[in-house]
Design an enzyme around this catalytic site. Structure first.
Site, PDB file in Angstrom:
ATOM      1  N   SER A   1       0.837  -1.194   0.000  1.00  0.00           N
ATOM      2  CA  SER A   1       0.000   0.000   0.000  1.00  0.00           C
ATOM      3  C   SER A   1       0.871   1.243   0.000  1.00  0.00           C
ATOM      4  CB  SER A   1      -0.903   0.018   1.241  1.00  0.00           C
ATOM      5  OG  SER A   1      -1.769  -1.103   1.265  1.00  0.00           O
TER       6      SER A   1
ATOM      7  N   SER B   1      -3.999  -3.669  -2.545  1.00  0.00           N
ATOM      8  CA  SER B   1      -3.237  -2.457  -2.198  1.00  0.00           C
ATOM      9  C   SER B   1      -4.172  -1.339  -1.766  1.00  0.00           C
ATOM     10  CB  SER B   1      -2.417  -2.007  -3.415  1.00  0.00           C
ATOM     11  OG  SER B   1      -1.568  -0.931  -3.090  1.00  0.00           O
TER      12      SER B   1
ATOM     13  N   ASP C   1      -4.131   2.345  -1.786  1.00  0.00           N
ATOM     14  CA  ASP C   1      -3.431   3.500  -2.361  1.00  0.00           C
ATOM     15  C   ASP C   1      -4.333   4.720  -2.215  1.00  0.00           C
ATOM     16  OD1 ASP C   1      -1.436   1.693  -3.240  1.00  0.00           O
ATOM     17  OD2 ASP C   1      -2.635   1.235  -5.016  1.00  0.00           O
TER      18      ASP C   1
END
Length: 354
Positions: free
Chosen positions: A243, A281, A283
């Site tokens: 991340s 992830s 983000d």
């Protein structure tokens, strides 16, 4: 193997973009912005280890609840655990420090930040409403014994009190202590750009701080930066999807919608380094402008703020700056990091810049 002294990526001869950087090349080049870290680096019982921390970003030096800033967030991929972003996007305001930590540290950091803000503001929850706390995270469980819950509320309070307008420490510090980027040691990175309006001569600053914890070695765009693939330095063998938390600050007078547009461009800089925003992830971008302080208490019915015109050429420079500072901040998180050993003897090596 000779250990390299931490350096900014520009000290290694790598320049990103065409815009000039600020004096500190850090998010704190935006006047008034403060950054503080608390780093945990100590053994626990058995083979367990605390390799984690807290990072606090304060949009200005005044009381953040009483003097809010315009804010926005943008989710590139939503596999993340955050607090406060729903209200940030609903009202377009940030009224607390922006806190970063590890995944399981979010509750303790939220509590600590709340305790700090309640002490500052006895009105909260009594003679006025509640407060919206903003906390983001990445998973540092390769190096940090995350199940041991080493982060305590006191660490959040200490990081806020330690915050300074000086250039932020980078690499394996604060929330970045246990993070991994492209199989090498990652963590905290920062960068800034100066943008000048050719018509009025007015200058604006845009700054970025990242918490990098993503990517595999084969994803890293080494050729783009003319870096060699040093086979003698191993990467961590089992990287997660990973991340990144991206905090974007500017003193340009932008509204919440404009900040969200700016935040979207951070994804360009992230993608340039080699990320494809993988399935697992988180983000996430949190953006704010220090151009206006919005008072909590007022008798005014109408509020007046200045905003940049959408069609002014400087907006394109701000977009370019947002992508460039994100890219450079990620590289700085690699460039400034040091080889780190944590739980179960796991070691993650610093990138071998040579």
């Amino acid at each position: 193997m000779k250990l390299q002294q931490p350096k900014k990526i520009r000290d290694r001869g790598i320049t990103i973009g065409r815009l000039p950087v600020g004096i500190k090349n850090c998010i704190t080049d935006v006047e008034g912005v403060k950054v503080g870290h608390v780093t945990l680096d100590n053994p626990l019982q058995g083979a367990e280890y605390a390799a984690t921390g807290v990072t606090a970003i304060l949009p200005h030096e005044d009381n953040l609840f009483m003097n809010k800033v315009v804010g926005a967030s943008y989710v590139l991929n939503g596999f993340g655990k955050t607090t406060g972003l729903v209200q940030v996007d609903e009202l377009g305001l940030i009224e607390s420090p922006i806190m970063l930590t590890n995944t399981f540290g979010v509750p303790a950091v939220t509590q600590g930040a709340l305790q700090y803000m309640l002490e500052q503001n006895p009105e909260i929850g009594d003679t006025t409403g509640t407060i919206n706390l903003v906390v983001g995270e990445c998973n540092d469980s390769r190096l940090n014994s995350i199940r041991e819950l080493p982060i305590q509320p006191s660490h959040a309070i200490a990081s806020i009190k330690e915050a300074s307008t000086e250039a932020s420490l980078e690499g394996a510090v604060g929330a970045g202590k246990g993070m991994i980027c492209f199989g090498y040691k990652g963590g905290i990175g920062s960068s800034s750009r100066i943008i000048k309006d050719g018509t009025s001569g007015e200058t604006y600053t845009i700054g970025c701080l990242v918490l990098s914890n993503f990517g595999r070695k084969e994803d890293f765009q080494m050729d783009r930066y003319k870096l060699s693939d040093n086979q003698n330095v191993p990467t961590y063998p089992k990287p997660a999807d990973g991340s990144i938390m991206i905090v974007l600050a500017t003193d340009a007078p932008l509204g919440s919608r404009q900040l969200k547009r700016l935040a979207k461009r951070c994804g360009i800089g992230l993608g340039r380094t080699g990320s494809h925003f993988s399935n697992g992830s988180g983000d996430i971008v949190i953006a704010f402008s220090t151009a206006h302080k919005i008072p909590h208490f007022t008798t005014d019915t109408v509020e007046t703020r200045l905003e940049l015109r959408e069609d002014h050429p400087i907006m394109n420079d701000l977009f370019s700056g947002a992508s460039d500072v994100t890219e450079e901040a990620i590289l700085n998180s690699l460039s400034q990091a040091v080889t780190t050993t944590g739980r179960m003897g796991n070691t993650v090596h610093a990138y071998p810049f040579g």
